[in-house]
Design a protein around this motif. Structure first.
Motif: not given
Ligand code: HSE
Length: 403
Positions: A100, A153-156, A191, A196, A200, A296-297
């Motif tokens: 990305k 858009l961020n899984g963490t 994150d 991140d 996106k 998403g990850a």
């Molecule tokens: N670090 C990103 C997340 C991984 O947590 O979404 C996927 O891009």
């Protein structure tokens, strides 16, 4: 035989090889040719790995092999990954990526280079991991003027916020747990500070208007200031807290985009996106609202999206596959200053009278076991809020926008 090279044998790279090998029958029949991983480029050796014989250390082996028509760039970064991608595209090899950072920075330029060389630059995996979102925008929603995208858009960070809400634990402790479970990086900055998600939404908003939205100019806030008390007040207001990446485009294709935590009503579909899942809520002027949801990850979901691009490239060798309108001209990005929102404020209890004076017409919130007060302001422009809230000084402990 359709030969593929994989640049980078990390988490996503090994996932790409696994998806192509495990789903070879499906992938090959959809591609119309037998899919085969011919090379894996990495600086390291992988003794004992079932694919160790495919590992090469010299990129030129791949570049100079006319049998390799498709390259998966899953190295990350904008250094070697950028140079290798350019060289592949110039040689007429299609490139599929999950990178990305590179797409956000050089997407328009690399797409133009692919078009000039009758090949493709595809990046389904760069946003939303395994969730199909780039292809739907480029292929399925083409009758639409896309007006708004609101997304997790961020899984963490979504994992951290979900755990904080459910367990009432503080940010630092939850981050530590997420690191121990391998969900958060040892250096979590990209994150947790929202960078991140910012890259996106820059990609998605560029696709919305067909012009380049510079990720470095997008207003970005992370989740590090969120506390359990914020969640307690959010609950009292019938809301939860999510890190939202938002973009809207007006009728002149001017973009307003930002990444920031927001109080989301519990009945909104994005409020139901929990743990490491991502969700993308898209509004078109004809179709109305459309929602995309999924992982998403993660190794296999992300690799699956990369391989879906590989299949597309295999079906279009010698020409550009998906038409992607993203010109290398700058989109007009509107400042967040004129964005209108209501704000949730968490303040010391002594600030009660001051709050109604500074922001008349708002609503107080109280939360059990919290000795601060919560307040929701009327809707106002960001710049008006910034000016007025300065009067609260140290009494203002946190402020979060309402979605
Ligand atoms: N670090 C990103 C997340 C991984 O947590 O979404 C996927 O891009």
């Amino acid at each position: 035989m359709m030969n593929v090279a994989v640049l980078g044998y990390g988490t996503v790279g090994s996932g790409v090889v696994e998806v192509i090998e495990r789903n070879n029958e499906q992938v090959s029949s959809k591609a119309g040719d037998e899919m085969h991983v011919k090379y894996i480029l990495d600086l390291r050796d992988f003794p004992g790995d079932p694919y160790e014989s495919l590992v090469v250390h010299d990129f030129n082996v791949i570049l100079e092999d006319p049998d390799v028509k498709i390259v998966c760039e899953v190295m990350g970064g904008v250094g070697a990954a950028y140079q290798f991608t350019r060289k592949c595209l110039e040689a007429g090899k299609s490139v599929c990526t999950s990178n990305k950072e590179l797409v956000a920075k050089h997407g328009a330029e690399l797409l133009a280079l692919a078009r000039e060389n009758n090949c493709s630059y595809l990046f389904e995996a760069s946003v939303g991991g395994g969730i199909p979102i780039i292809r739907p925008i480029n292929k399925a929603l083409t009758a639409e003027k896309l007006e708004m995208i609101s997304a997790i858009l961020n899984g963490t960070t979504n994992y951290i916020l979900t755990r904080m809400e459910r367990e009432g634990v503080g940010y630092e402790e939850t981050l530590k747990q997420a690191q121990e479970l391998g969900y958060a990086e040892r250096n979590p900055e990209a994150d947790v500070e929202g960078y991140d998600a910012c890259r996106k939404i820059a990609i998605l908003s560029s696709l919305m208007v067909g012009k380049n939205v510079d990720s470095e100019k997008i207003y970005t806030e992370g989740i590090t200031k969120i506390t359990p008390a914020d969640f307690a007040f959010a609950k009292a207001a019938g809301r939860t807290i999510k890190l939202l990446a938002n973009a809207s485009a007006d009728d002149q294709d001017r973009v307003q985009a930002y990444v920031a935590p927001a109080l989301v009503p519990l009945e909104h579909p994005l409020a139901m996106v929990n743990d490491v899942f991502n969700g993308v809520f898209v509004t078109g002027n004809m179709v109305g609202d459309v929602m995309f949801y999924g992982r998403g990850a993660g190794k296999l979901p992300t690799a699956s999206a990369v391989v879906s691009d590989v299949v597309d490239c295999a079906r279009h060798v010698g020409r550009t596959s998906i038409v992607c309108l993203w010109e290398p001209v700058e989109a007009k990005l509107l400042s967040i200053d004129t964005c209108c929102k209501a704000f949730f404020l968490r303040c010391s209890a002594e600030a009660k009278a001051q709050l109604t004076e500074v922001f008349p017409g708002g609503t107080f919130l109280s939360a059990e076991g919290v000795d601060e007060i919560g307040y929701i302001t009327p809707v106002m422009e960001e710049q008006e809020f910034a000016k007025k809230s300065a009067a609260l000084g140290d009494a203002l402990h946190n402020r979060i926008r309402l979605a």
